[in-house]
Design an enzyme around this catalytic site. Sequence first.
Site, PDB file in Angstrom:
ATOM      1  N   ASP A 111      51.749  51.681  24.726  1.00  0.00           N
ATOM      2  CA  ASP A 111      51.668  50.285  24.293  1.00  0.00           C
ATOM      3  C   ASP A 111      51.985  49.335  25.447  1.00  0.00           C
ATOM      4  O   ASP A 111      52.708  49.695  26.376  1.00  0.00           O
ATOM      5  CB  ASP A 111      52.703  50.006  23.195  1.00  0.00           C
ATOM      6  CG  ASP A 111      52.474  50.840  21.949  1.00  0.00           C
ATOM      7  OD1 ASP A 111      51.314  51.240  21.724  1.00  0.00           O
ATOM      8  OD2 ASP A 111      53.451  51.076  21.219  1.00  0.00           O
TER       9      ASP A 111
HETATM   10  N1  URA Z   1      54.626  55.619  20.449  1.00  0.00           N
HETATM   11  C1  URA Z   1      54.693  54.280  20.395  1.00  0.00           C
HETATM   12  O1  URA Z   1      55.118  53.731  19.394  1.00  0.00           O
HETATM   13  N2  URA Z   1      54.289  53.588  21.455  1.00  0.00           N
HETATM   14  C2  URA Z   1      53.841  54.145  22.593  1.00  0.00           C
HETATM   15  O2  URA Z   1      53.496  53.450  23.548  1.00  0.00           O
HETATM   16  C3  URA Z   1      53.774  55.550  22.634  1.00  0.00           C
HETATM   17  C4  URA Z   1      54.179  56.271  21.547  1.00  0.00           C
END
Ligand code: URA
Length: 250
Positions: A111
């Site tokens: 993310d």
């Molecule tokens: N899980 C999440 O919530 N975000 C990420 O970036 C990777 C795994």
Amino acid sequence: MTDIEEKERLQKFMAGAGVASRRHSEEMIAGGRVRVNGQIVREPGFKVGGADRVEVDGLTVARRREFDYLMLHKPVGVISSARDDRGRRTVVQLLGREFGGRRLYPVGRLDFDTSGLMLLTNDGEMTYKLTHPRFEAEKTYLAWTPSLISAGQLRRLAGGVRLEDGMTAPARARLVSRAENISLIEITIHEGRNRQVRRMLEAVGLETRRLKRIAFGPLTLERDLTPGGYRLLRGEEITALRRVTEGRAL
Ligand code: URA
């Protein structure tokens, strides 16, 4: 350069690819564990070149320079894809000129607000396999949550929780530290659903303040690599990745 000039001794090739030291490679050759183009070779001085396929215990050895593999520490506030329609900075734009034009792509996603380990490569087959659910590459995250997390919440995370897109597979979850209403937990999953860790924590009543990936398959985020930093993988790391995707031990 001619083909003959490019050839090197088998044990040197193996050591360079990160299989083992030259000496141990010689022992592996003498022990009949090494094939060149399908034939067992027991002579350590045997020369191999670019077109030869070398296998150890039936597993093809990755040539160190065949593709580029980079470990990158993604900072928060950078997009993990190669391009962004909204003009935000991408992980590929963090790379210096030496990688310009090499078409390196991120393997999987993180993310915008997650930091940590990303693998970038131009090895399309490796990317496909590492992101394919069948290979179930493990990913380990550190999550900071402003709560006093309970043993029951950890158990639920590990056992699987119901999300809107279904139950999560069993995971590993452990408390790393707990101080002044901030709990730090380590969680290892092998699925790759959108915002999965944040949603898992939310499902057991926990808010995620910060999320950082510290391991991806056999790779662990190097401590010295500050956010935005990157380095080429070492030969043994590339071989370890191959071991995961080919599902066989060397
Ligand atoms: N899980 C999440 O919530 N975000 C990420 O970036 C990777 C795994």
